[in-house]
Write a protein that holds these residues in place. Sequence first.
Motif, mmCIF file in Angstrom:
data_model
loop_
_atom_site.group_PDB
_atom_site.id
_atom_site.type_symbol
_atom_site.label_atom_id
_atom_site.label_comp_id
_atom_site.label_asym_id
_atom_site.label_seq_id
_atom_site.Cartn_x
_atom_site.Cartn_y
_atom_site.Cartn_z
ATOM 1 N N GLY A 53 13.447 82.078 74.242
ATOM 2 C CA GLY A 53 13.197 80.759 74.826
ATOM 3 C C GLY A 53 12.513 79.875 73.810
ATOM 4 O O GLY A 53 11.506 79.217 74.111
ATOM 5 N N CYS A 54 13.072 79.838 72.609
ATOM 6 C CA CYS A 54 12.388 79.191 71.478
ATOM 7 C C CYS A 54 12.259 77.688 71.631
ATOM 8 O O CYS A 54 11.443 77.065 70.948
ATOM 9 C CB CYS A 54 13.099 79.530 70.179
ATOM 10 N N GLY A 55 13.070 77.067 72.498
ATOM 11 C CA GLY A 55 12.969 75.624 72.667
ATOM 12 C C GLY A 55 13.260 74.875 71.388
ATOM 13 O O GLY A 55 14.274 75.116 70.717
ATOM 14 N N ALA A 56 12.362 73.998 71.001
ATOM 15 C CA ALA A 56 12.542 73.196 69.791
ATOM 16 C C ALA A 56 12.260 73.977 68.518
ATOM 17 O O ALA A 56 12.450 73.456 67.409
ATOM 18 C CB ALA A 56 11.655 71.955 69.841
ATOM 19 N N GLY A 57 11.774 75.226 68.640
ATOM 20 C CA GLY A 57 11.700 76.109 67.487
ATOM 21 C C GLY A 57 10.374 76.215 66.774
ATOM 22 O O GLY A 57 10.283 76.848 65.719
ATOM 23 N N ARG A 58 9.294 75.674 67.336
ATOM 24 C CA ARG A 58 8.027 75.617 66.601
ATOM 25 C C ARG A 58 7.544 76.987 66.159
ATOM 26 O O ARG A 58 7.079 77.148 65.013
ATOM 27 C CB ARG A 58 6.964 74.914 67.455
ATOM 28 N N HIS A 59 7.634 78.001 67.010
ATOM 29 C CA HIS A 59 7.158 79.323 66.620
ATOM 30 C C HIS A 59 8.145 80.023 65.690
ATOM 31 O O HIS A 59 7.732 80.779 64.801
ATOM 32 C CB HIS A 59 6.880 80.173 67.859
ATOM 33 N N SER A 60 9.435 79.765 65.858
ATOM 34 C CA SER A 60 10.431 80.315 64.940
ATOM 35 C C SER A 60 10.206 79.787 63.527
ATOM 36 O O SER A 60 10.296 80.539 62.545
ATOM 37 C CB SER A 60 11.848 79.956 65.413
ATOM 38 N N PHE A 61 9.903 78.504 63.403
ATOM 39 C CA PHE A 61 9.681 77.910 62.085
ATOM 40 C C PHE A 61 8.476 78.560 61.395
ATOM 41 O O PHE A 61 8.517 78.872 60.200
ATOM 42 C CB PHE A 61 9.461 76.407 62.189
ATOM 43 N N GLU A 62 7.411 78.771 62.138
ATOM 44 C CA GLU A 62 6.211 79.343 61.545
ATOM 45 C C GLU A 62 6.461 80.788 61.115
ATOM 46 O O GLU A 62 6.010 81.206 60.032
ATOM 47 C CB GLU A 62 5.050 79.272 62.529
ATOM 48 N N ALA A 63 7.154 81.548 61.941
ATOM 49 C CA ALA A 63 7.453 82.933 61.585
ATOM 50 C C ALA A 63 8.321 82.993 60.334
ATOM 51 O O ALA A 63 8.098 83.830 59.436
ATOM 52 C CB ALA A 63 8.150 83.639 62.745
ATOM 53 N N TYR A 64 9.314 82.128 60.255
ATOM 54 C CA TYR A 64 10.188 82.074 59.083
ATOM 55 C C TYR A 64 9.403 81.658 57.847
ATOM 56 O O TYR A 64 9.568 82.231 56.764
ATOM 57 C CB TYR A 64 11.319 81.089 59.365
ATOM 58 N N ARG A 65 8.521 80.679 58.006
ATOM 59 C CA ARG A 65 7.683 80.218 56.894
ATOM 60 C C ARG A 65 6.829 81.355 56.348
ATOM 61 O O ARG A 65 6.553 81.424 55.150
ATOM 62 C CB ARG A 65 6.804 79.066 57.384
#
Length: 243
Positions: free
Chosen positions: A21-33
């Motif tokens: 349920g990533c939505g706009a992706g804020r937590h995905s971006f941080e994990a990838y970073r």
Amino acid sequence: MLTVDFDRLGVGPGTKLIDVGCGAGRHSFEAYRRGADVIAFDQNSDELANVGTILRAMAEAGEAPESATAETVVGDALRLPYPDLTFDCVIASEILEHVPADDTVIGELVRVLKIGGTLVVTVPRWLPEQVCWLLSDDYHNNDGGHIRIYRASHLRDKITAGGMNFTHTHHAHALHAPFWWLKCLVGVSNADHPAVAAYHRMLVWDMMSRPWITRLAESALNPLVGKSVALYFEKPVPAVELV
């Protein structure tokens, strides 16, 4: 604007992480970073397309280590398309309050997590959410809106009943609680109301500039009126394997 404390998660190169349920992706971006191998998972294909665009831009700009990977996957949290024990870390931020069959989703989150892995779930906190519901029916009476208000202790018990060990909790986004109360008071769709617009400008300034005064204020207010509560769990070795 992160709800999850990534320093506590210990996410880094080699971590397999799914943001359900990533939505706009804020937590995905941080994990990838931070170098994780990330799956940004959501049922909204349009929103995921935007997330994918940003993830690719991050890779091109060198904002993530070359060893890290990231992909977007459209799917249903009620039936995660992954084998048992797949991920080192599972994030489910602000989704359970939308799902009628929350027990089924919780079961899926636990199922795909590796032994020793970390699950973090965030939901709107009981008191700020109660105020929003009291002030406005439109806040929650809409397609895909919030269908329940959790007490943190109740949600914690639901997840530990599935075999998880509870490890930590904290609150977040205290400055956002009054913003939503204000929106509910004047009309949740009335974004042009002068008070709402002014408060929104302040929040954007705070997120972009992160001045010490607002960081200190939010830290002090989070235990009282933090808009979200985050719950952290670890998946233990099954008792049968300990014998």
